[in-house]
Design an enzyme around this catalytic site. Sequence first.
Site, mmCIF file in Angstrom:
data_model
loop_
_atom_site.group_PDB
_atom_site.id
_atom_site.type_symbol
_atom_site.label_atom_id
_atom_site.label_comp_id
_atom_site.label_asym_id
_atom_site.label_seq_id
_atom_site.Cartn_x
_atom_site.Cartn_y
_atom_site.Cartn_z
ATOM 1 N N ASN A 155 53.663 125.500 121.570
ATOM 2 C CA ASN A 155 53.619 126.654 120.666
ATOM 3 C C ASN A 155 53.806 127.916 121.497
ATOM 4 O O ASN A 155 52.889 128.349 122.187
ATOM 5 C CB ASN A 155 52.280 126.681 119.919
ATOM 6 C CG ASN A 155 52.137 127.885 119.023
ATOM 7 O OD1 ASN A 155 53.121 128.510 118.629
ATOM 8 N ND2 ASN A 155 50.905 128.223 118.678
ATOM 9 N N TRP A 156 54.997 128.489 121.412
ATOM 10 C CA TRP A 156 55.304 129.635 122.266
ATOM 11 C C TRP A 156 54.638 130.929 121.799
ATOM 12 O O TRP A 156 54.586 131.904 122.546
ATOM 13 C CB TRP A 156 56.816 129.849 122.316
ATOM 14 C CG TRP A 156 57.547 128.795 123.085
ATOM 15 C CD1 TRP A 156 57.008 127.821 123.879
ATOM 16 C CD2 TRP A 156 58.966 128.615 123.139
ATOM 17 N NE1 TRP A 156 57.995 127.050 124.418
ATOM 18 C CE2 TRP A 156 59.214 127.506 123.984
ATOM 19 C CE3 TRP A 156 60.047 129.272 122.559
ATOM 20 C CZ2 TRP A 156 60.512 127.064 124.254
ATOM 21 C CZ3 TRP A 156 61.333 128.823 122.826
ATOM 22 C CH2 TRP A 156 61.557 127.729 123.665
ATOM 23 N N LYS A 157 54.168 130.959 120.554
ATOM 24 C CA LYS A 157 53.547 132.168 119.997
ATOM 25 C C LYS A 157 54.549 133.331 120.069
ATOM 26 O O LYS A 157 55.744 133.112 119.872
ATOM 27 C CB LYS A 157 52.223 132.459 120.703
ATOM 28 C CG LYS A 157 51.288 131.242 120.692
ATOM 29 C CD LYS A 157 49.914 131.536 121.218
ATOM 30 C CE LYS A 157 49.077 130.264 121.204
ATOM 31 N NZ LYS A 157 47.671 130.524 121.607
ATOM 32 N N HIS B 65 47.467 128.176 112.029
ATOM 33 C CA HIS B 65 46.944 128.362 113.385
ATOM 34 C C HIS B 65 45.795 129.359 113.354
ATOM 35 O O HIS B 65 45.772 130.278 112.531
ATOM 36 C CB HIS B 65 48.062 128.855 114.308
ATOM 37 C CG HIS B 65 47.706 128.849 115.750
ATOM 38 N ND1 HIS B 65 46.959 129.854 116.335
ATOM 39 C CD2 HIS B 65 47.982 127.959 116.735
ATOM 40 C CE1 HIS B 65 46.796 129.577 117.607
ATOM 41 N NE2 HIS B 65 47.407 128.437 117.888
ATOM 42 N N GLU C 203 45.097 131.816 115.078
ATOM 43 C CA GLU C 203 45.507 133.216 115.190
ATOM 44 C C GLU C 203 46.040 133.747 113.866
ATOM 45 O O GLU C 203 45.853 134.928 113.537
ATOM 46 C CB GLU C 203 46.553 133.351 116.303
ATOM 47 C CG GLU C 203 45.953 133.090 117.679
ATOM 48 C CD GLU C 203 46.959 132.744 118.747
ATOM 49 O OE1 GLU C 203 46.539 132.557 119.902
ATOM 50 O OE2 GLU C 203 48.168 132.638 118.421
ATOM 51 N N GLU D 263 42.089 122.507 116.884
ATOM 52 C CA GLU D 263 42.086 123.545 117.906
ATOM 53 C C GLU D 263 40.842 124.399 117.728
ATOM 54 O O GLU D 263 40.823 125.304 116.900
ATOM 55 C CB GLU D 263 43.354 124.385 117.829
ATOM 56 C CG GLU D 263 43.833 124.733 116.421
ATOM 57 C CD GLU D 263 44.557 126.050 116.390
ATOM 58 O OE1 GLU D 263 45.336 126.321 117.292
ATOM 59 O OE2 GLU D 263 44.299 126.837 115.459
ATOM 60 N N GLY E 111 43.203 130.196 124.127
ATOM 61 C CA GLY E 111 43.546 131.313 124.990
ATOM 62 C C GLY E 111 42.404 131.842 125.836
ATOM 63 O O GLY E 111 42.493 132.930 126.400
ATOM 64 N N SER F 187 43.706 125.149 125.504
ATOM 65 C CA SER F 187 43.825 125.113 126.967
ATOM 66 C C SER F 187 44.219 123.729 127.474
ATOM 67 O O SER F 187 43.688 123.239 128.471
ATOM 68 C CB SER F 187 42.526 125.591 127.618
ATOM 69 O OG SER F 187 42.252 126.930 127.243
ATOM 70 N N GLY G 265 49.753 125.866 124.128
ATOM 71 C CA GLY G 265 50.224 127.233 124.189
ATOM 72 C C GLY G 265 50.830 127.571 125.537
ATOM 73 O O GLY G 265 51.976 127.255 125.831
ATOM 74 N N GLY G 266 50.044 128.235 126.383
ATOM 75 C CA GLY G 266 50.548 128.763 127.642
ATOM 76 C C GLY G 266 51.229 127.751 128.532
ATOM 77 O O GLY G 266 52.232 128.065 129.198
#
Length: 253
Positions: free
Chosen positions: A10-12, A96, A98, A168, A174, A214, A235-236
Amino acid sequence: MSRKPIIAGNWKMNKTVKEAHEFVEAVKDKVPSPDIVDSVVAAPFVALDRIVADAKGSNLKIAAENVHFEESGAYTGEVSPVMLQDLGVDYVIIGHSERRAYFAETDDTVNKKVLAALAHHLLPIFCVGESLDEREGGRWQAVIKNQVTKAFAGVPADQAPSVVVAYEPIWAIGTGKSATAEIAEEVCHFIRETIAGLYGKDAAEKVRIQYGGSVKPANIKDFLAQADIDGGLVGGASLQPESFLALLDGAKA
């Protein structure tokens, strides 16, 4: 039952169209066979057209990061399931944390989006998770059960197994914190039990459940070793080609 792993990056709100293109070009010929693992990247809307074309003929699948539940209309700035289907997108992330925290996503809109996605042959990856207060207050089971039950409302039994659920925990998104594999498994098992209560055990055993929070190449194997965890929503660690490919390698074992 053996379920095929699914790793979704998930590149956001990251990567220009050029950067997204370069990423896909770097990984598309290196991702494993879909017989082994489903490999997915979720990109911002502006990059989807380009990278769907880039990934065509490869084993890499493309996801959108959100969708509106209406097919068209006066919804400035939104993107409909018809548009995503026309682009050739495979998956769509829905609900999500966010989106819930910053953009007023609710359990009701999550459900509408899941139904809209399925109606237009998009595979939903819908997210559930509890806050730190809800976990420490002993309310996580009620929260998770409510989110899962509402998201599946109206989903036909024959389509339920095609839905991917991503657990999640909000407190691990994050933050650099990660649930232990044992905590993640406890919740994912509870999610599967909740789905079994809706559709029966056989259907629940077919639903794939990801963990997100994470997730990194260093810990992906620990999570996938658990009985009820079938992949990662990442994510990251999905932003760099080498890291994404390492995640996929971890899912193959």
